[in-house]
Design a protein around this motif. Sequence first.
Motif, PDB file in Angstrom:
ATOM      1  N   GLU A 116       2.040   6.293 -12.066  1.00 60.40           N
ATOM      2  CA  GLU A 116       2.900   6.114 -10.893  1.00 60.40           C
ATOM      3  C   GLU A 116       2.698   4.716 -10.350  1.00 60.40           C
ATOM      4  N   ILE A 117       3.791   4.120  -9.914  1.00 60.43           N
ATOM      5  CA  ILE A 117       3.758   2.818  -9.247  1.00 60.43           C
ATOM      6  C   ILE A 117       4.422   2.995  -7.886  1.00 60.43           C
ATOM      7  N   GLY A 118       3.697   2.709  -6.819  1.00 65.53           N
ATOM      8  CA  GLY A 118       4.241   2.923  -5.484  1.00 65.53           C
ATOM      9  C   GLY A 118       3.399   2.270  -4.415  1.00 65.53           C
ATOM     10  N   ARG A 119       3.761   2.559  -3.171  1.00 66.85           N
ATOM     11  CA  ARG A 119       3.100   1.950  -2.027  1.00 66.85           C
ATOM     12  C   ARG A 119       1.987   2.862  -1.516  1.00 66.85           C
ATOM     13  N   VAL A 120       0.867   2.233  -1.117  1.00 70.14           N
ATOM     14  CA  VAL A 120      -0.225   2.928  -0.446  1.00 70.14           C
ATOM     15  C   VAL A 120      -0.464   2.236   0.894  1.00 70.14           C
ATOM     16  N   TYR A 121      -1.210   2.900   1.800  1.00 72.33           N
ATOM     17  CA  TYR A 121      -1.243   2.450   3.188  1.00 72.33           C
ATOM     18  C   TYR A 121      -2.674   2.457   3.728  1.00 72.33           C
ATOM     19  N   SER A 122      -2.906   1.558   4.678  1.00 75.70           N
ATOM     20  CA  SER A 122      -4.224   1.444   5.292  1.00 75.70           C
ATOM     21  C   SER A 122      -4.061   0.779   6.650  1.00 75.70           C
ATOM     22  N   ARG A 123      -5.038   0.990   7.522  1.00 79.66           N
ATOM     23  CA  ARG A 123      -5.022   0.296   8.808  1.00 79.66           C
ATOM     24  C   ARG A 123      -5.301  -1.196   8.649  1.00 79.66           C
ATOM     25  N   GLN A 124      -5.917  -1.563   7.536  1.00 76.01           N
ATOM     26  CA  GLN A 124      -6.190  -2.972   7.293  1.00 76.01           C
ATOM     27  C   GLN A 124      -4.900  -3.707   6.949  1.00 76.01           C
ATOM     28  N   GLN A 125      -4.800  -4.924   7.392  1.00 73.22           N
ATOM     29  CA  GLN A 125      -3.611  -5.718   7.101  1.00 73.22           C
ATOM     30  C   GLN A 125      -3.524  -6.024   5.623  1.00 73.22           C
ATOM     31  N   PRO A 126      -2.334  -6.046   5.015  1.00 77.99           N
ATOM     32  CA  PRO A 126      -1.024  -5.939   5.663  1.00 77.99           C
ATOM     33  C   PRO A 126      -0.504  -4.516   5.817  1.00 77.99           C
ATOM     34  N   GLU A 127      -1.369  -3.513   5.724  1.00 79.07           N
ATOM     35  CA  GLU A 127      -1.078  -2.098   5.949  1.00 79.07           C
ATOM     36  C   GLU A 127      -0.355  -1.430   4.786  1.00 79.07           C
ATOM     37  N   GLU A 128       0.439  -2.157   4.014  1.00 83.36           N
ATOM     38  CA  GLU A 128       1.115  -1.585   2.845  1.00 83.36           C
ATOM     39  C   GLU A 128       0.737  -2.394   1.610  1.00 83.36           C
ATOM     40  N   PHE A 129       0.439  -1.684   0.528  1.00 83.00           N
ATOM     41  CA  PHE A 129       0.044  -2.333  -0.719  1.00 83.00           C
ATOM     42  C   PHE A 129       0.774  -1.659  -1.869  1.00 83.00           C
ATOM     43  N   SER A 130       1.049  -2.418  -2.910  1.00 83.59           N
ATOM     44  CA  SER A 130       1.643  -1.859  -4.119  1.00 83.59           C
ATOM     45  C   SER A 130       0.541  -1.582  -5.131  1.00 83.59           C
TER      46      SER A 130
END
Length: 798
Positions: free
Chosen positions: A581-595
């Motif tokens: 799977e290739i998609g977006r993941v999220y975190s409170r750390q900047q920039p908050e969205e990662f591929s």
Amino acid sequence: MKVSLNWLREFVEIPATVPELVELLTLAGVEVEEVIQLGVAIPNVVVAQIKESAQHPNADRLSVCQVDDGSGALRQIVCGAKNYKAGDKVPLALPGAVLPGNFTIKIGKLRGVESHGMLCSGKELGVSADAEGLLILPGDARVGKPITEVFPGDTVLDLEVTPNRPDLLSHIGIAREIAVLTRRPLTLPPPPVLSLGFGSEVIDVEPKECPLYSVLALTNVRVGPSPEWLRRRLEAVGLRAINNVVDITNLVMLETGQPLHAFDADKLDGDIRVRMASGGEEFLALDGKTYQLAPQHLVIADSRRPIALGGVMGGEDSGVTATTTNVLLESARFDAANIRRTARTLGMTSDSSYRFERGVDPAGVLPASQRAASLIAEIAGGTPGELRVGLAEDSQSGFDPVSMLHEEIGTVFTHTVRLRPARCAALLGVRIPDERIAAILTGFGLRHAEGGWEVPSYRQDLTREADLIEEISRVIGMDAVPARMHARFVPASASDREYDRAMELRRAFAAAGLHEARSLALVPPQPLGLGATQVDPANLLRVKNPMIDDQVVLRPNLLHGLLKAVGDNFRAGAKSVRLFEIGRVYSRQQPEEFSHAGVVLCGPASSRTWRAGESRDADLFDLKGLLAAALGAETNFEPESNSALALSLLVKVASRPVGFAGQLWPADARALDATAAVLFAELDLSALDTAGGAKKFREIPRFPSTARDIALLAPLTLPHEKIVTTLTGAHEPLLESIELFDVFTDPAGAHIPADQKSLAYSLTYRAPDRTLAADEVNAAHARLKERLKSTLGVTLRE
């Protein structure tokens, strides 16, 4: 927004065919979602009246009817329906009629009794979905009348109107659009001539959310069913006829775009007042539901209670009924944002709120009220009386009562927009004659003035020069703009490179036999694989108002969805799972969205065949090989400690960390019902972009290669990567490649020491400009063997 073509034809001449009209509107930016054909266009189907009905002598479920079809003689029909009685009027298909489905009606016998036609249901005629019984027609339908006159044909277009074009939420608005696009004249209804009095008392309007409010009194109204033409017009566009007064308000709304509402004046307690609701105040709406109101809700009230939710819906206990004789006709303008917020918070939507929340024509409030009053006087016999108006403080809705009531109002212009012909030509790429520009803008209702074009009140979306140029381009059509350039080079952006990298990985993973997965971005509070990624729970992004307990957190990695898919597949009987799977993941750390890209393997490394039989299960080396093939030759792996995993590796490309790979503990794999080791990897695509360099190409060798083998004994702890690095670090110009082809260990120590392993390598030598001689290959090979002994202290096995 549904529009009837029969209705539109009263205002403008439309194209000859429906496809031409659909294409015209679509190219002008008004999308046609559906074309609906209404009515019945079937010859030889007439209105008939059932005179007698008797039981069929040979069938319990059939009846024999004697019907009058207007020909002067009764016609015998065998019928299977039970929902009729003698005296009812129903559709009769005569012999020769062809019903939908190419079903031809003939004279025939049913269980020994002759039938001269067929009595029809609504479904058999295509006018409704009801097939349970006969279609019972109105009692005033004339016997023998063709059914095409009872259900006249019409075509309805279901339009998708963009929020910036509220002027198109009416038949007049659509007609004006068609008139400009086809260069046909627009015919509007004549302004009503009413003898109205202007009330000395004004309506009390407290909040600024209601800039203009008016009520027009009508007395001696006779409420009853609407005439057939009015019912037919409303039903064509999907509205149910209620009574003549309510139907007229709906008709005017659909015609002009201005919503109206009628109150029963005798049910009101005191004067009408426009105010904000009190906290906890209750309101019984026309839909029969009671709503709890809040202070941000705008209400129309009498001295005792709310009688309407402003711009959204009227109240049930103040509505017009069959006993109503005195009516107060409301026409107003409300703040669009307030109406939108009220409709959303209370879950109430109506045709009125749909228009008010997009914005109505400020100058159309009173004319629409007079148009409705004129129709009520004509159809329901009402006598128009006093008109009372109220303005909010600082309202911009000013007017002259005398000209408003007794003179033709005409178009109201609100502002002026500059238009330069040179700028129009520069933006469109083609020069439009000034006469054509003037005709287009005049057709849309604009008026030429010094300094530009005056914009009518119903086109509040026209505020800039570019808006006027867009109107011109919609009419002339983009196909009239000549193409000057077929293509232009555009340098790749960061987004382009990110997309290309993701597609390269997709192709590489698919080529390796993996299937792409798509999983939800919302996961449980403790997602699967959280410990494997070593994500700090404090960095999880939580949803403020989750819909369900399993969708609380924005996923910190892709492993939850992939591991869940492993369990679901094995529980469904799968023997092997190979997913990515290739998609977006999220975190409170900047920039908050990662591929990220994720991979999971479990089960046999290859399919079982009749030649190979059972194959081994995939292991960590299969995963390493897959990643190395996808990421390139500069990929390497380093062991790392992670107590959450049985095996854990750091994935590097060009010595830069780009992700991790690992294997679940057997207990965790069993929890997923997996029958083999569960292997997975997750890669950070942004880190991969940073680590990946430009591709290097080399020409195909023109001279042959030669190979030499090296066998050695090395400590068990010495990694293969260290040996390869030692050999390549010698920078031997003739060395082309290194291949490990044998590994042997003996825990018992019978053949080699238990703490050592035997490795065998094949070294390939090649020169780019000549065929190598054996002596120079032997010399290079000897140098490399010596380097291994001196650097790593291994023992060569000659």
